[in-house]
Enzyme design. Sequence first.
Site, PDB file in Angstrom:
ATOM      1  N   TYR A 106       0.799  -1.222   0.000  1.00 60.59           N
ATOM      2  CA  TYR A 106       0.000   0.000   0.000  1.00 60.59           C
ATOM      3  C   TYR A 106       0.837   1.280   0.000  1.00 60.59           C
ATOM      4  O   TYR A 106       0.283   2.364  -0.162  1.00 60.59           O
ATOM      5  CB  TYR A 106      -0.928   0.025   1.222  1.00 60.59           C
ATOM      6  CG  TYR A 106      -1.927  -1.094   1.260  1.00 60.59           C
ATOM      7  CD1 TYR A 106      -2.771  -1.331   0.182  1.00 60.59           C
ATOM      8  CD2 TYR A 106      -2.027  -1.928   2.368  1.00 60.59           C
ATOM      9  CE1 TYR A 106      -3.689  -2.367   0.210  1.00 60.59           C
ATOM     10  CE2 TYR A 106      -2.940  -2.966   2.409  1.00 60.59           C
ATOM     11  CZ  TYR A 106      -3.773  -3.185   1.332  1.00 60.59           C
ATOM     12  OH  TYR A 106      -4.681  -4.207   1.358  1.00 60.59           O
ATOM     13  N   ILE A 107       2.122   1.190   0.226  1.00 62.27           N
ATOM     14  CA  ILE A 107       2.953   2.384   0.337  1.00 62.27           C
ATOM     15  C   ILE A 107       4.015   2.386  -0.756  1.00 62.27           C
ATOM     16  O   ILE A 107       4.366   1.337  -1.293  1.00 62.27           O
ATOM     17  CB  ILE A 107       3.613   2.491   1.727  1.00 62.27           C
ATOM     18  CG1 ILE A 107       4.380   1.222   2.075  1.00 62.27           C
ATOM     19  CG2 ILE A 107       2.573   2.783   2.791  1.00 62.27           C
ATOM     20  CD1 ILE A 107       5.060   1.237   3.431  1.00 62.27           C
TER      21      ILE A 107
END
Length: 642
Positions: A106-107
């Site tokens: 997600y990052i």
Amino acid sequence: MAFIKNLFDRNFLEYASYVIKDRAIPDLEDGLKPVQRRILHSLFEMDDGKFHKVANVVGHCMQYHPHGDASIGSALVVLANKDLFIDRQGNFGNIYTGDDASAPRYIECRCTPLAKGIFYNPKLTPMADSYDGRKKEPILFPAKIPVILVMGAEGIAVGMSTRILPHNAIEVLEAEKACLQGNKFHLYPDFPTGGQVDISDYQDGNGKVLVRAKLDTSDPKRIVIRELPFGSTTESIISSIENAGKAGRIKIQGISDFTTEKVEIEIKLARGVYSEETVDALFGFTECEQSISVNLLVIKNGLPSVISITEVIKYHAKLLVKILTKELELEKSELLEKLHLRTLERIFIEERIYKAIEKMKTVKGVTDSVIAGLKPFLKEIGPRGVNADDVEHLLRIPIRRISLYDINRAQEEMEAINTRIKEINHHLKNITAYALRFLNEVIARIKADEELSGGKRRTRVGIFDKIDVKEVVRKDVLLKYDNANGYLGTAVSSGEVVAELSPFDRILIIRGNGLWSVTDIPEKAFIGPKAVYIGEANKETVSPIIFTVIYAEPKTGYPCIKRFQIEGWIMNKDYALLPDGCTILHGDTRNKFTFTVKYKPKPRLKVFTETFKAQDYNVKGIKAGGVRLAAKEALAVETKER
């Protein structure tokens, strides 16, 4: 057995060396641990200007790192939160609250231009095979600044550990400039969480520091924590305050945490308690003040070494000059090679030497004709001359380029190359000035980029007033003594209060049987009835007291007096004050007082009482014997005002 012992010794030594050099301890030259170096190498290889999923970076890095994706992911998050060499996008956790980062899928991240400017130079970076032999990875980056001081480091290896505190990037670079110029410099830690630091015992990076939170005490009924001490999170500091409150060391009504992008922890104080009188207790009993021991252990020239901050700066000042010299010399050699080829191209095309190869039918004939055609121009070509590789380069020139050859444009390019070579020669002659200019450019880049950490100092440097926890703690522990039953302690329900103490105090007890001792405050302990003295055991306050004990000898019952002072003791050890069997008739702590001894009535005894003055008798050592007052059997002792 000897073979097995040698086998174990060798294997353990190899394991210890591996953990020290290849996992836990950073290298002095580039300031990185192996996993950090591999992460940056992966980001440099993947760099295309766009953000990459951290999961992809971790997967790419696994080509070089043999210890799995978990260690790579956590190390990348820590490195990214330094805000220097990795740009972040997404939730990378919170250094204030201690919240974890989101999952790697997600990052996103990418290397910063500063990272490439500091570390990246493939032509000067020594490489080695990766763990499986399929790839090449950097042994050390040619780092141009003391990264080890800017980022800090912490690691535990076999038999040794390192803890290096982070410093302000601009201050580190200014110190390196001062070193190059031969000036003095000083460096002190600077933490991303702010706060305050006491550097009185820093010892150039190998002592210890005290760190404190920044407290807002403008409101007398509440305290707000605005900045955290290094190593603490909002969760840990709130927990320490709550524990101190439960232990009765500070009086609070409640705690609220409003931390978002900035720290804001509100402490509401109890009724009758005010901010100014609570600050010292917060520093004394909670994580608002902590002591951090530092140990600047690094890998230097392949071996673990403990060095100082001054030595790090001096080492990197020399290293910077060395790296910049190598870069300039490399660029100069490449430009000279380029200039040589452009000269050959110009002669080859302008003098139409390529025409001679039309009649040649063999490769050797073609090569020889080109070399022969260039011979009249060897003086212009220079001392290097012409070799087979040069001929091969000329023969690869396409016809289109020959037909569209622009003499003026080629001349301008060669002039630009010559101008740059002159600049490089000037820089090499004035390499220190060139290094200073480079450092100034890095400082300007850090100041201009607000997203880079290290621009503005966050931690205030000073020397703290030392907090004595015994002085700031409230004396609200009630010590009770039941004279009838002989019990002493804080949990004794009956009896009277003999002292109000703090949890850190110790007590001196002189029992009715002639034994004395110093102990911690008991919850409930039996000391016997008719205790002579119970009080706080502080050497500064106890040693001036003159104790007077009047007692009866065991066989005759004759009254005796003993005056003494107590100047030292061992905790929880019973000391005999009087001979065995003696009965204590009275104990006193006054320097001067009058007392009356009552004697047992006997035949032919005419005087039944006798009065004495305590001050008429000398104060002796605690081990000395007493002085007999009379050759009569004593019943009791009476004194006037007490």
